[in-house]
Every structure is written in C-alpha cells, then in structure tokens.
Write a protein that holds these residues in place. Structure first.
Motif, PDB file in Angstrom:
ATOM      1  N   SER A 166     -63.560  24.243   7.528  1.00 15.49           N
ATOM      2  CA  SER A 166     -62.697  23.077   7.696  1.00 15.49           C
ATOM      3  C   SER A 166     -62.748  22.086   6.544  1.00 15.49           C
ATOM      4  O   SER A 166     -61.842  21.270   6.410  1.00 15.49           O
ATOM      5  CB  SER A 166     -63.058  22.358   9.003  1.00 15.49           C
ATOM      6  N   HIS A 167     -63.787  22.151   5.718  1.00 15.66           N
ATOM      7  CA  HIS A 167     -63.915  21.151   4.656  1.00 15.66           C
ATOM      8  C   HIS A 167     -64.875  21.673   3.589  1.00 15.66           C
ATOM      9  O   HIS A 167     -65.930  22.218   3.913  1.00 15.66           O
ATOM     10  CB  HIS A 167     -64.458  19.844   5.251  1.00 15.66           C
ATOM     11  N   ILE A 168     -64.506  21.494   2.332  1.00 18.89           N
ATOM     12  CA  ILE A 168     -65.386  21.854   1.219  1.00 18.89           C
ATOM     13  C   ILE A 168     -66.015  20.555   0.714  1.00 18.89           C
ATOM     14  O   ILE A 168     -65.306  19.617   0.341  1.00 18.89           O
ATOM     15  CB  ILE A 168     -64.608  22.538   0.068  1.00 18.89           C
ATOM     16  N   ARG A 169     -67.342  20.512   0.731  1.00 16.85           N
ATOM     17  CA  ARG A 169     -68.060  19.322   0.275  1.00 16.85           C
ATOM     18  C   ARG A 169     -68.420  19.393  -1.198  1.00 16.85           C
ATOM     19  O   ARG A 169     -68.447  18.388  -1.891  1.00 16.85           O
ATOM     20  CB  ARG A 169     -69.335  19.123   1.109  1.00 16.85           C
ATOM     21  N   TRP A 174     -63.751  18.709  13.452  1.00 16.20           N
ATOM     22  CA  TRP A 174     -64.437  17.421  13.488  1.00 16.20           C
ATOM     23  C   TRP A 174     -64.357  16.905  14.915  1.00 16.20           C
ATOM     24  O   TRP A 174     -63.333  17.089  15.570  1.00 16.20           O
ATOM     25  CB  TRP A 174     -63.750  16.450  12.521  1.00 16.20           C
ATOM     26  N   PRO A 175     -65.342  16.285  15.468  1.00 10.84           N
ATOM     27  CA  PRO A 175     -66.631  15.889  14.900  1.00 10.84           C
ATOM     28  C   PRO A 175     -67.742  16.904  15.180  1.00 10.84           C
ATOM     29  O   PRO A 175     -68.903  16.635  14.972  1.00 10.84           O
ATOM     30  CB  PRO A 175     -66.931  14.574  15.612  1.00 10.84           C
ATOM     31  N   LEU A 176     -67.370  18.076  15.623  1.00 12.64           N
ATOM     32  CA  LEU A 176     -68.367  19.072  16.005  1.00 12.64           C
ATOM     33  C   LEU A 176     -68.695  20.042  14.871  1.00 12.64           C
ATOM     34  O   LEU A 176     -69.297  21.070  15.110  1.00 12.64           O
ATOM     35  CB  LEU A 176     -67.860  19.880  17.212  1.00 12.64           C
TER      36      LEU A 176
END
Length: 153
Positions: free
Chosen positions: A33-36, A56-58
């Motif tokens: 879901s997201h690349i940091r 998010w938020p899990l």
C-alpha cells in the motif's frame, strides 16, 4: 509453488524497467500500500524496498529483499509482511515473438503461518493475486514504453 504467466506487448527490457524502479512496487504488487524507502542500489542482490502492506490504519511495515537478479530477464525476491510471513517470489522475462514478453511469476511461502497450509490452498490464495499483479505490471510497462516511444523524435 504457485506459478502464473502473461504475455505483455512490450520487449523484456520495458518490463524490467518497471521492476527496476522500486518506487513503482506498490503500483503492481497487490497488497503493498505504500513505499517508504528504496535502497539506492535497487534491484541489486541484497537491496530492499521498505513498504507497508494492507489498508491504513492496519498496515504492516516490512521489507522486500532482492535475492538474485539477472537484469532484463529475472528477479528473485523475498517479500515480507510479518506477522503474516514471507514468500519467495520469482519473476522471469522471456522474449515471446516480436516485441513481446512472457512474464512468469512464481511464489512459495517460506516463513510464517501460511507455510502450514497445503500447496493447493496456498495456490487458491496466491494465484488470483498474482494474476492481478501481472496485469498491473503489464499496464505499467506498456504505458511507460508507449510514453518513451512517443517522446523519441
């Protein structure tokens, strides 16, 4: 082990261009879901993508690590999402006629709760997800390739 494949209407180097851009990972990997962060030397062996998995938020924060790479033809990853576990994922690219690529993705659970599931159950869960991942990868590769070709004089 679960394996799926798809023919994409671009050459292997166009598909590998998407695989080699770690920032595009969440655009084709279902569940990411997201690349940091992406290691500077991605996709060199040992390099990592730091990502989040799930909504998010899990979401779970973990990494995917390159186990082996043959630029333009193969990428082997260990995709992690603890406490769910880790999977070994192989992506092979092979020319398939003029300007086309057969992309094959294999996956097997190597750690975590999913490892105790029978292979047939693992395949039921992984196959649709991996087919969708290849569809997304195909769209990204086709779009990037078309944009690159149209930008050439």
């Amino acid at each position: 082990m679960t394996e799926v494949s798809r023919v994409v209407d671009v050459p292997p180097e166009a598909v590998f261009t998407v695989l080699a851009d770690g920032w595009l990972y969440s655009g084709w990997v279902v569940g990411s879901s997201h690349i940091r962060d992406v290691d500077e030397n991605w996709p060199a062996a040992g390099s990592r993508i730091h990502h989040s998995v799930g909504p998010w938020p899990l979401h779970i924060q973990d990494v995917t690590v390159v186990k082996a790479v043959e630029p333009g033809s193969f990428l082997s990853l260990e995709a992690r999402g603890w406490p769910l576990g880790a999977a070994e994922v192989g992506i092979s690219l092979a020319p398939h006629g003029a300007g086309k690529t057969r992309v094959t993705m294999s996956e097997r659970v190597v750690r975590g709760p999913g490892k105790v599931l029978p292979d047939a159950v693992q395949a039921l869960l992984a196959k649709p997800r991996n087919e969708e991942a290849l569809a997304r990868l195909a769209d990204l590769a086709t779009g990037k390739y078309a944009n690159r070709k149209s930008a050439q004089p």
